[in-house]
Design an enzyme around this catalytic site. Structure first.
Site, short mmCIF file in Angstrom:
data_model
loop_
_atom_site.label_atom_id
_atom_site.label_comp_id
_atom_site.label_asym_id
_atom_site.label_seq_id
_atom_site.Cartn_x
_atom_site.Cartn_y
_atom_site.Cartn_z
N HIS A 26 0.83 -1.21 0.00
CA HIS A 26 0.00 0.00 0.00
C HIS A 26 0.86 1.26 0.00
O HIS A 26 0.69 2.15 -0.84
CB HIS A 26 -0.91 -0.01 1.23
CG HIS A 26 -1.82 1.16 1.34
ND1 HIS A 26 -3.17 1.09 1.11
CD2 HIS A 26 -1.58 2.47 1.67
CE1 HIS A 26 -3.72 2.27 1.27
NE2 HIS A 26 -2.78 3.13 1.63
N GLU A 27 1.79 1.34 0.92
CA GLU A 27 2.61 2.55 1.04
C GLU A 27 3.63 2.65 -0.09
O GLU A 27 3.94 3.75 -0.57
CB GLU A 27 3.31 2.58 2.40
CG GLU A 27 2.37 2.60 3.60
CD GLU A 27 1.36 3.74 3.54
OE1 GLU A 27 1.68 4.80 2.96
OE2 GLU A 27 0.25 3.57 4.06
N HIS A 30 1.87 4.25 -3.06
CA HIS A 30 1.80 5.71 -2.93
C HIS A 30 3.14 6.35 -3.30
O HIS A 30 3.20 7.30 -4.09
CB HIS A 30 1.48 6.10 -1.48
CG HIS A 30 0.05 5.94 -1.09
ND1 HIS A 30 -1.00 6.41 -1.85
CD2 HIS A 30 -0.51 5.38 0.03
CE1 HIS A 30 -2.14 6.13 -1.24
NE2 HIS A 30 -1.88 5.51 -0.11
#
Length: 216
Positions: A26-27, A30
């Site tokens: 997820h990170e 980003h």
């Protein structure tokens, strides 16, 4: 002790593995998308990485075990670096939740493959796949909520006109306070749990319906 946890004790090892994978991807999503659009902030802080240790947030991780959802360390983003801010902003924000949905689908594909080749899965392997699929879907749905500091709020910020964004910024600290109250008190159960109990099974069923015809 089980009564204070969102998961049975025997599932905790699977949850730990699932969290490390889900939060990291997820990170990383980003940070990677932001970097590709010209923002070096996350890369300079070592966040364009698949190392879980640079992404996990102690409180956000702990809440997963207690209430069933949480978060990782937010990726630093400086939108002034974006080459195409109107496109980059929403894409950077949605990259995290979208990566979790893709990851959930990938785990389901592997799960179906195991089942098709081996004629089934052992109990522990079944639990591993179910937890990975569901946790990724929970994280995606949770992060798409339109509350700061979640991704859903950032997407709205990037899509609305500048005047509306300025007004949102004025009240953001109040919104964060409301978010924290919902997270740490039973009030959140009236919002989060119904959402998870409807949207997550729906997404699970949609992915299953896509894969079922391929394996019968």
């Amino acid at each position: 002790m089980d009564q204070f946890l969102a998961f049975p004790l025997e599932q905790i090892p699977y949850v730990v593995i699932a969290l490390m994978i889900a939060f990291t991807i997820h990170e990383f999503a980003h940070a990677y998308v932001a970097y590709k659009f010209g923002d070096p902030t996350a890369k300079n802080e070592g966040r364009v990485s698949l190392n879980p240790l640079v992404h996990l947030d102690p409180i956000g991780t702990l809440l997963i075990f207690i209430v069933g959802f949480g978060w990782a360390k937010p990726v630093p983003v400086n939108r002034f670096y974006f080459r195409n801010p109107k496109l980059a902003g929403p894409l950077v924000s949605v990259a995290g939740p979208l990566s979790n949905i893709c990851l959930a689908f990938l785990f389901m594909v592997i799960w179906f493959l195991f089942t098709a080749v081996a004629g089934g899965t052992s109990e522990w392997l079944h639990s591993f796949f179910v937890i990975n699929v569901n946790l990724n879907l929970i994280l995606a749905v949770f992060n798409l909520l339109p509350l700061p500091p979640l991704d859903g709020y950032r997407i709205i910020q990037d899509l609305v006109p500048n005047t509306t964004r300025a007004k949102l910024n004025q009240y953001e600290h109040y919104s964060i306070l409301i978010f924290l109250v919902l997270v740490i008190t039973p009030l959140g159960d009236f919002i989060f749990l119904p959402l998870f109990h409807t949207v997550v099974p729906f997404l699970f069923d949609v992915m299953s319906s896509i894969l079922m015809p391929l394996w019968g």
